[in-house]
Design a protein around this motif. Structure first.
Motif, PDB file in Angstrom:
ATOM      1  N   VAL A  30      34.707   4.903   8.493  1.00 28.90           N
ATOM      2  CA  VAL A  30      35.767   5.513   7.685  1.00 28.90           C
ATOM      3  C   VAL A  30      36.664   4.440   7.057  1.00 28.90           C
ATOM      4  N   GLY A  31      36.322   3.167   7.239  1.00 28.04           N
ATOM      5  CA  GLY A  31      36.967   2.078   6.533  1.00 28.04           C
ATOM      6  C   GLY A  31      38.430   1.863   6.834  1.00 28.04           C
ATOM      7  N   ARG A  32      38.831   2.031   8.105  1.00 27.24           N
ATOM      8  CA  ARG A  32      40.256   1.877   8.405  1.00 27.24           C
ATOM      9  C   ARG A  32      40.505   1.552   9.876  1.00 27.24           C
ATOM     10  N   VAL A  33      41.730   1.142  10.166  1.00 31.00           N
ATOM     11  CA  VAL A  33      42.189   0.973  11.542  1.00 31.00           C
ATOM     12  C   VAL A  33      42.643   2.346  12.023  1.00 31.00           C
ATOM     13  N   MET A  34      42.060   2.827  13.118  1.00 29.85           N
ATOM     14  CA  MET A  34      42.378   4.167  13.604  1.00 29.85           C
ATOM     15  C   MET A  34      43.303   4.165  14.812  1.00 29.85           C
ATOM     16  N   ARG A  35      43.447   3.033  15.486  1.00 26.14           N
ATOM     17  CA  ARG A  35      44.354   2.973  16.638  1.00 26.14           C
ATOM     18  C   ARG A  35      45.025   1.611  16.683  1.00 26.14           C
ATOM     19  N   PHE A  36      46.331   1.624  16.996  1.00 24.06           N
ATOM     20  CA  PHE A  36      47.063   0.406  17.316  1.00 24.06           C
ATOM     21  C   PHE A  36      48.117   0.786  18.338  1.00 24.06           C
ATOM     22  N   GLY A  37      48.062   0.151  19.506  1.00 22.38           N
ATOM     23  CA  GLY A  37      49.007   0.486  20.555  1.00 22.38           C
ATOM     24  C   GLY A  37      48.878  -0.472  21.722  1.00 22.38           C
ATOM     25  N   PHE A  38      49.751  -0.312  22.702  1.00 26.72           N
ATOM     26  CA  PHE A  38      49.630  -1.091  23.925  1.00 26.72           C
ATOM     27  C   PHE A  38      48.409  -0.612  24.697  1.00 26.72           C
ATOM     28  N   VAL A  39      47.752  -1.534  25.387  1.00 26.78           N
ATOM     29  CA  VAL A  39      46.593  -1.173  26.202  1.00 26.78           C
ATOM     30  C   VAL A  39      47.027  -0.111  27.222  1.00 26.78           C
ATOM     31  N   GLY A  40      46.329   1.016  27.230  1.00 29.58           N
ATOM     32  CA  GLY A  40      46.674   2.109  28.131  1.00 29.58           C
ATOM     33  C   GLY A  40      47.789   3.002  27.641  1.00 29.58           C
ATOM     34  N   GLY A  41      48.388   2.670  26.502  1.00 23.83           N
ATOM     35  CA  GLY A  41      49.496   3.456  25.963  1.00 23.83           C
ATOM     36  C   GLY A  41      49.059   4.343  24.813  1.00 23.83           C
TER      37      GLY A  41
END
Length: 288
Positions: A30-41
């Motif tokens: 889908v050509g995008r970043v789908m998640r950004f967060g703290f590990v486990g958060g």
């Protein structure tokens, strides 16, 4: 530092970048970043659960969520496509090629963007020692054709919150209030947009790019934009909240074959102290 192949919400081609503290998940299909967060958060990016794991059909807009690139200016879309909507298929609907950059990043490459004669590439690099994902998005002109200005336009979708914080280029801090009854878009001469979710501040910062010396903004306020989606019962019916878009554009440039125009943005996560006043903390986190 590690880049590994994972299955993410049904997408089997996902790539996970992690430095042990934060993680980003890139989905080439889908050509995008789908998640950004703290590990486990929690995920600090908005996701459309109703289309998760599904391929996007060309000619349809699935509003997948995450962080993506479109072509600026939007007013030029009717001149480049048969219709003014949906967004250019190669950027928004077609799969991207993915290349792992050592043990620290991913390069996404689009197919040729028909009507613009450019190809989009994004180097997505997770910093080894901080909570920052640096995203270098650039268009390279690959076909000769009409002489027209173009620039990358990044759209970062986040869960709607009452306020988006804006660090203007004159150094002042502005609190933009969301109108839950009306979808709105506002423009700023700013280089940082920030959003609070729970105890975490997500900021998007625009950085200088080396190939933009001859490029120009039509108006200084084209640089940063906020789109706030209004409340809609559909979101609640699908166990989701509305979204807000934190957007940046590069200055416009008439590209000749082989030339590029770039936009560098950085996503950063910072924890906030709920016992302290919010505004001074945010001002300190997104200071120049």
């Amino acid at each position: 530092m590690a880049v590994e192949k994972v299955v993410y919400n049904g997408w089997r081609d996902a790539l996970r970048l992690s430095n042990g503290v934060v993680e980003a998940i890139v989905v080439p299909s889908v050509g995008r970043v789908m998640r950004f967060g703290f590990v486990g958060g929690p995920n600090l990016l908005w996701e459309n659960k109703t289309v998760a794991g599904k391929p996007i059909k060309l000619g349809e807009w699935a509003n997948t969520g995450g962080d993506k690139v479109w072509a600026w200016p939007q007013d030029d879309w009717p001149n480049r496509m048969p219709n003014a909507w949906p967004p250019p298929a190669a950027l928004d609907q077609a799969p991207h090629q993915a290349e792992i950059l050592g043990g620290y990043g991913v390069m996404l490459t689009s197919s040729l963007v028909i009507g613009w004669g450019v190809r989009c590439q994004r180097a997505l690099v997770l910093d080894k020692k901080s909570q920052m994902l640096v995203m270098t998005s650039f268009f390279r002109k690959e076909r000769d054709g009409a002489d027209f200005p173009v620039a990358p336009w990044t759209v970062t979708q986040v869960n709607a919150a009452p306020t988006v914080w804006v660090r203007k280029r004159d150094g002042s801090l502005h609190a933009h209030a969301r109108d839950p009854k009306n979808s709105t878009k506002v423009f700023f001469d700013a280089d940082v947009l920030a959003h609070v979710q729970g105890d975490t501040l997500l900021s998007v910062r625009a950085l200088a790019a080396p190939d933009n010396a001859e490029a120009r903004y039509t108006a200084p306020t084209d640089r940063a934009q906020i789109y706030c989606n209004a409340d809609d019962p559909w979101f609640g019916q699908n166990a989701m909240v509305p979204y807000t878009e934190l957007e940046f554009t590069a200055p416009l440039k008439n590209l000749k074959r082989g030339e590029t125009i770039s936009l560098i943005t950085a996503l950063t996560l910072d924890k906030l102290d709920p016992k302290r006043p919010l505004e001074p903390q945010i001002a300190g986190k997104i200071a120049p």
